[in-house]
Scaffold this motif. Structure first.
Motif, PDB file in Angstrom:
ATOM      1  N   GLU A  77      77.368  40.231   7.846  1.00 56.56           N
ATOM      2  CA  GLU A  77      76.186  39.421   8.159  1.00 56.56           C
ATOM      3  C   GLU A  77      75.021  39.744   7.236  1.00 56.56           C
ATOM      4  OE1 GLU A  77      74.247  36.440   9.609  1.00 56.56           O
ATOM      5  OE2 GLU A  77      76.120  36.956  10.643  1.00 56.56           O
TER       6      GLU A  77
ATOM      7  N   LYS B  87      77.213  31.875   4.783  1.00 61.21           N
ATOM      8  CA  LYS B  87      78.510  32.297   4.252  1.00 61.21           C
ATOM      9  C   LYS B  87      78.691  31.704   2.863  1.00 61.21           C
ATOM     10  CE  LYS B  87      80.849  32.493   8.758  1.00 61.21           C
ATOM     11  NZ  LYS B  87      81.936  31.889   9.581  1.00 61.21           N
TER      12      LYS B  87
ATOM     13  N   ALA C 189      75.346  37.746   4.163  1.00 60.24           N
ATOM     14  CA  ALA C 189      74.984  36.347   4.394  1.00 60.24           C
ATOM     15  C   ALA C 189      73.466  36.174   4.429  1.00 60.24           C
ATOM     16  CB  ALA C 189      75.601  35.857   5.698  1.00 60.24           C
TER      17      ALA C 189
ATOM     18  N   THR D 157      75.383  31.018   9.161  1.00 61.24           N
ATOM     19  CA  THR D 157      75.791  32.033  10.133  1.00 61.24           C
ATOM     20  C   THR D 157      74.817  32.025  11.293  1.00 61.24           C
ATOM     21  OG1 THR D 157      74.477  33.794   9.091  1.00 61.24           O
ATOM     22  CG2 THR D 157      76.727  33.453   8.257  1.00 61.24           C
ATOM     23  N   ASP D 158      75.170  32.724  12.350  1.00 62.24           N
ATOM     24  CA  ASP D 158      74.364  32.708  13.569  1.00 62.24           C
ATOM     25  C   ASP D 158      72.976  33.306  13.382  1.00 62.24           C
ATOM     26  OD1 ASP D 158      76.457  31.523  14.896  1.00 62.24           O
ATOM     27  OD2 ASP D 158      77.252  33.413  15.698  1.00 62.24           O
TER      28      ASP D 158
END
Length: 360
Positions: free
Chosen positions: A119, A157, A122, A151-152
């Protein structure tokens, strides 16, 4: 050799005159693609032709001053300053006449992908996109998102954008940013780190010229086109139809996809745009791979796995490993102040090409 003393000058003068003639022809402007190519080449040659004209005037002035210096002391006094100016212009013309990348006057397509670091990688990809977007906006260029996988936590990504100049000029997006391709490494405390430890992660950047449709020949039989349902953010209705498009170029194995547009036709057009750029980039990589040692030794690398730059947050430091560039203004760089490092890369590349020409 012409009176200017530069062997390469006359063909360029002739080409420039032909371009001026074409630009005055109304039929040329009816073909947008052709007019754009002519405009790009004209913009590329204009500073060279202007510098050659300045060189000729100064060379004539120096010659006249030398001839009259014995008779008139005032001309002798002028001579050193004229010779100094002529030397400077001669160096400028010499540098301008070094062959350049024909794609330098192109817009560009940039792909940024997260790499090692999960993460955090990202999120760093998002920082890189913001950096390039800020830089482009500062130049008056338009940034358009073509495809993205968010991504959250707000990272990417993968994200692909087009950067376009509103008009052809001496500096265009690809020429300015072509050295940005490679692996960018970041050292910082991630937002997901609870112990306050500095982590190292990386993101990859691919920079490609945004080429015109008629510049790349594509055979429909070589393409496999799949459609699928778009996912992720995109507004009302984005997930309700099979509007996303994936194109596979069978001979090369290159795969591109686009799902950001509302219609399947628009996504197909954008995917084809991305495919053309990928094919040009692949062809250039192959040409460079088989080129001379001098060509391979230049700043621009064809190995996208190479780590080209480190962004060290604790020290507010940016370091470009290809040319030894270092600066302690990382915050400003990430806010779009990229010009010093871009200038340093361009200068190193020019010096390499000048040396290669001298060794040839």
């Amino acid at each position: 050799m012409s009176g200017s003393g530069f062997a390469a000058a006359e063909p360029l003068r002739a080409e420039f005159a032909e371009l001026e003639s074409e630009m005055a022809d109304p039929s040329v402007h009816a073909d947008v693609s052709r007019a754009r190519r002519i405009g790009r080449r004209y913009a590329e040659l204009t500073p060279i032709i202007k510098a050659l004209a300045e060189h000729e005037v100064l060379a004539a002035d120096v010659q006249a001053a030398r001839e009259l210096a014995a008779e008139d002391a005032s001309f002798a006094e002028e001579l050193p300053a004229l010779e100094e100016r002529l030397t400077a212009v001669t160096e400028r013309v010499t540098r301008l006449l070094v062959p350049t990348d024909p794609n330098d006057l192109s817009d560009l397509i940039m792909e940024i992908k997260s790499g090692e670091g999960g993460e955090e990688s990202a999120l760093f990809a998002a920082d890189l996109l913001r950096m390039y977007t800020r830089y482009a906006e500062g130049r008056g260029w338009k940034v358009t998102e073509l495809d993205a996988q968010p991504t959250d936590l707000g990272g990417w990504k993968s994200v692909t954008v087009a950067i376009k100049a509103p008009a052809t000029g001496e500096t265009m997006p690809y020429g300015a940013l072509k050295f940005e391709g490679g692996v960018h490494r970041v050292q910082r405390i991630p937002v997901t780190e609870s112990q306050g430890r500095v982590h190292t992660s990386a993101a990859g950047v691919l920079v490609m010229p945004d080429v015109e449709p008629d510049e790349v020949e594509l055979n429909e039989a070589d393409l496999r086109i799949d459609v699928f349902r778009a996912s992720g953010p995109g507004g009302q209705g984005v997930n309700t139809t099979d509007s996303a498009v994936r194109i596979t170029h069978l001979p090369s194995g290159i795969v591109v996809s686009c799902q950001n547009e509302r219609s399947q036709l628009q996504n197909r057009e954008q995917a084809m745009r991305m495919l053309r750029s990928r094919l040009v980039a692949a062809a250039e990589e192959e040409a460079a791979r088989t080129a001379s040692d001098a060509r391979r030794s230049q700043v621009r690398t064809v190995d996208r796995s190479e780590r080209i730059r480190t962004y060290n947050f604790p020290e507010n430091r940016i370091a470009d490993h290809r040319i030894g560039f270092k600066a302690h203004n990382l915050d400003a760089v990430l806010d779009g102040d990229l010009q010093p490092v871009l200038d340093a890369l361009a200068e190193a590349d020019l010096e390499a090409r000048l040396q290669a020409g001298a060794d040839a």
